[in-house]
Design a protein around this motif. Structure first.
Motif, mmCIF file in Angstrom:
data_model
loop_
_atom_site.group_PDB
_atom_site.id
_atom_site.type_symbol
_atom_site.label_atom_id
_atom_site.label_comp_id
_atom_site.label_asym_id
_atom_site.label_seq_id
_atom_site.Cartn_x
_atom_site.Cartn_y
_atom_site.Cartn_z
ATOM 1 N N ALA A 1 0.837 -1.213 0.000
ATOM 2 C CA ALA A 1 0.000 0.000 0.000
ATOM 3 C C ALA A 1 0.865 1.253 0.000
ATOM 4 C CB ALA A 1 -0.918 0.004 1.220
ATOM 5 N N GLU A 2 1.961 1.205 0.756
ATOM 6 C CA GLU A 2 2.769 2.417 0.932
ATOM 7 C C GLU A 2 4.027 2.397 0.064
ATOM 8 O OE1 GLU A 2 2.966 3.536 5.054
ATOM 9 O OE2 GLU A 2 0.791 3.377 5.220
ATOM 10 N N GLN A 3 4.116 1.377 -0.797
ATOM 11 C CA GLN A 3 5.245 1.264 -1.741
ATOM 12 C C GLN A 3 6.578 1.575 -1.058
ATOM 13 O OE1 GLN A 3 5.361 0.199 -5.400
ATOM 14 N NE2 GLN A 3 3.922 -0.920 -4.091
ATOM 15 N N TYR A 4 6.935 0.678 -0.120
ATOM 16 C CA TYR A 4 8.194 0.816 0.610
ATOM 17 C C TYR A 4 9.376 0.847 -0.350
ATOM 18 C CZ TYR A 4 6.901 0.415 5.563
ATOM 19 O OH TYR A 4 6.451 0.651 6.829
ATOM 20 N N ARG A 5 10.385 1.615 0.033
ATOM 21 C CA ARG A 5 11.632 1.679 -0.718
ATOM 22 C C ARG A 5 12.773 1.235 0.185
ATOM 23 N NH1 ARG A 5 9.167 0.790 -4.076
ATOM 24 N NH2 ARG A 5 8.286 2.034 -5.726
ATOM 25 N N ALA A 6 13.944 0.953 -0.398
ATOM 26 C CA ALA A 6 15.108 0.562 0.400
ATOM 27 C C ALA A 6 15.368 1.645 1.443
ATOM 28 C CB ALA A 6 16.323 0.398 -0.501
ATOM 29 N N ILE B 1 14.655 -4.560 6.153
ATOM 30 C CA ILE B 1 13.191 -4.584 6.300
ATOM 31 C C ILE B 1 12.722 -6.039 6.253
ATOM 32 C CG2 ILE B 1 11.005 -3.735 5.338
ATOM 33 C CD1 ILE B 1 12.578 -1.322 5.646
ATOM 34 N N TYR B 2 12.109 -6.513 7.311
ATOM 35 C CA TYR B 2 11.577 -7.879 7.364
ATOM 36 C C TYR B 2 10.079 -7.816 7.062
ATOM 37 C CZ TYR B 2 15.931 -9.734 9.206
ATOM 38 O OH TYR B 2 17.244 -10.118 9.342
ATOM 39 N N VAL B 3 9.675 -8.433 5.962
ATOM 40 C CA VAL B 3 8.298 -8.320 5.483
ATOM 41 C C VAL B 3 7.546 -9.625 5.750
ATOM 42 C CG1 VAL B 3 6.839 -7.795 3.506
ATOM 43 C CG2 VAL B 3 9.118 -6.754 3.681
ATOM 44 N N PRO C 1 8.225 -4.960 -6.364
ATOM 45 C CA PRO C 1 9.460 -5.593 -6.856
ATOM 46 C C PRO C 1 10.709 -4.759 -6.609
ATOM 47 C CG PRO C 1 7.995 -4.979 -8.682
ATOM 48 C CD PRO C 1 7.232 -4.753 -7.415
ATOM 49 N N GLU C 2 10.573 -3.443 -6.630
ATOM 50 C CA GLU C 2 11.746 -2.566 -6.476
ATOM 51 C C GLU C 2 12.387 -2.742 -5.098
ATOM 52 O OE1 GLU C 2 12.656 2.147 -6.582
ATOM 53 O OE2 GLU C 2 11.098 1.463 -7.952
ATOM 54 N N LEU C 3 11.554 -2.836 -4.060
ATOM 55 C CA LEU C 3 12.095 -3.010 -2.707
ATOM 56 C C LEU C 3 12.869 -4.322 -2.630
ATOM 57 C CD1 LEU C 3 12.325 -2.307 0.326
ATOM 58 C CD2 LEU C 3 10.210 -3.602 0.666
ATOM 59 N N PHE C 4 12.278 -5.399 -3.144
ATOM 60 C CA PHE C 4 12.920 -6.709 -3.008
ATOM 61 C C PHE C 4 14.161 -6.822 -3.896
ATOM 62 C CE2 PHE C 4 8.703 -7.378 -1.258
ATOM 63 C CZ PHE C 4 9.043 -7.972 -0.041
ATOM 64 N N ALA D 1 15.211 -15.818 -6.654
ATOM 65 C CA ALA D 1 16.660 -15.800 -6.433
ATOM 66 C C ALA D 1 17.110 -14.428 -5.946
ATOM 67 C CB ALA D 1 17.378 -16.146 -7.740
ATOM 68 N N GLY D 2 17.977 -14.430 -4.952
ATOM 69 C CA GLY D 2 18.574 -13.187 -4.462
ATOM 70 C C GLY D 2 17.781 -12.500 -3.373
ATOM 71 N N VAL D 3 16.563 -12.986 -3.085
ATOM 72 C CA VAL D 3 15.768 -12.358 -2.024
ATOM 73 C C VAL D 3 16.018 -13.108 -0.715
ATOM 74 C CG1 VAL D 3 13.437 -11.797 -1.208
ATOM 75 C CG2 VAL D 3 13.995 -11.610 -3.652
ATOM 76 N N PRO D 4 16.545 -12.433 0.314
ATOM 77 C CA PRO D 4 16.774 -13.103 1.597
ATOM 78 C C PRO D 4 15.454 -13.563 2.212
ATOM 79 C CG PRO D 4 17.802 -10.914 1.548
ATOM 80 C CD PRO D 4 16.936 -11.018 0.340
ATOM 81 N N GLU D 5 15.498 -14.667 2.959
ATOM 82 C CA GLU D 5 14.271 -15.184 3.572
ATOM 83 C C GLU D 5 14.527 -15.633 5.002
ATOM 84 O OE1 GLU D 5 13.617 -18.768 0.979
ATOM 85 O OE2 GLU D 5 13.835 -19.819 2.903
ATOM 86 N N LEU D 6 13.453 -15.614 5.798
ATOM 87 C CA LEU D 6 13.465 -16.163 7.148
ATOM 88 C C LEU D 6 12.202 -17.001 7.265
ATOM 89 C CD1 LEU D 6 14.436 -16.309 10.132
ATOM 90 C CD2 LEU D 6 13.179 -14.179 10.532
#
Ligand SMILES: NC(=O)c1ccc[n+]([C@@H]2O[C@H](COP(=O)([O-])OP(=O)(O)OC[C@H]3O[C@@H](n4cnc5c(N)ncnc54)[C@H](OP(=O)(O)O)[C@@H]3O)[C@@H](O)[C@H]2O)c1
Length: 230
Positions: free
Chosen positions: A82-87, A95-97, A108-111, A129-134
């Motif tokens: 909704a708020e189009q988070y940026r780096a 940022i943990y989503v 997509p830009e944030l990730f 690929a390349g997106v960190p995960e928990l």
């Protein structure tokens, strides 16, 4: 009994620094969690679907200072989209989503920045690929486990109301920062903390101030966690 005294007030920068000062004694064994939310004077959590319409310069200053003092942000996927988070501009801040699925198409830009980690359950599919995960929890994210996976870190939870409600009802919030905006916005955005019933034990008001626009800034602590501030 106290009144909010407009006289002899230090400059905003100093007030904000006092407001967000980290307590010396913090929860051990898991991350220390500071929830920050803004509410309108009639209890609204958003205007036209975003909370950005509620804030002002002082609120941005508190938000920025809380981020500066944090290692990580925890936020729900609906807010990110909704708020189009940026780096984040704060160096090192991640940022943990929180989400139930591996879909990053809403922002997509944030990730792509590498500064956002997906927090998702084991049942979710493989992340791009390349997106960190928990991965924590089986079919839903277990927020307590997520915080245990970040021991010693200071985490700023930025909502939205669903994630805030889950954190509060699970007793995971150590400090609650609330901005009350002098705006009456109507609409149907609903409460800032939404979900299952929570422990109604009163929190302790640790610090508060009013800025020149009439915005009220409140900091509440759990009696066992909050020792700093005022
Ligand atoms: N006033 C304020 O301070 C403030 C702050 C932040 C946001 N907001 C506003 O609040 C609105 C968004 O808030 P919201 O309550 O609708 O959503 P939210 O809390 O931002 O995110 C909800 C989403 O988080 C994921 N989620 C939450 N708990 C989960 C769990 N245990 N396991 C797996 N996934 C989980 C789900 O994502 P998936 O659907 O992807 O599975 C769910 O749909 C926006 O209008 C935003 O502008 C206001």
């Amino acid at each position: 009994m106290r009144v909010l005294d407009p006289d002899g007030c230090p400059p905003l920068e100093e007030l904000v620094a006092q407001h967000v000062a980290l307590p010396e004694a913090r929860s051990g064994g898991r991350a220390f969690l500071r929830l920050n939310m803004i509410v309108s004077a009639d209890g609204g959590s958003a205007v036209a679907g975003v909370s950005t319409g509620l804030g002002n310069t002082s609120d941005h200053a508190v938000f920025g200072a809380l981020r500066e003092g944090a290692d990580c942000v925890l936020v729900g996927m609906a807010t990110v989209v909704a708020e189009q988070y940026r780096a984040p501009t704060t160096e090192g801040l991640q940022i943990y989503v929180v989400t139930s699925k591996n879909d990053i198409s809403g922002d997509p830009e944030l990730f792509a920045s590498g500064r956002a980690t997906l927090v998702l359950p084991e049942s979710a599919g493989p992340v791009p690929a390349g997106v960190p995960e928990l991965r924590v929890g089986k079919s839903r994210v277990d927020l307590a486990q997520a915080l245990e996976a970040l021991p010693g870190k200071v985490v700023m939870a930025e909502g939205g109301p669903t994630v805030a409600g889950a954190l509060v009802s699970a007793g995971l919030v150590d400090e609650y920062f609330l901005t009350v905006a002098p705006r009456v916005v109507g609409g149907d955005s609903g409460r800032v903390v939404r979900g299952p019933d929570a422990d109604p034990t009163p929190w302790s008001l640790q610090h508060g101030f009013v800025d020149d626009d009439g915005f009220l800034f409140l900091r509440y602590g759990r009696s066992s966690a909050a020792t700093g501030g005022a």
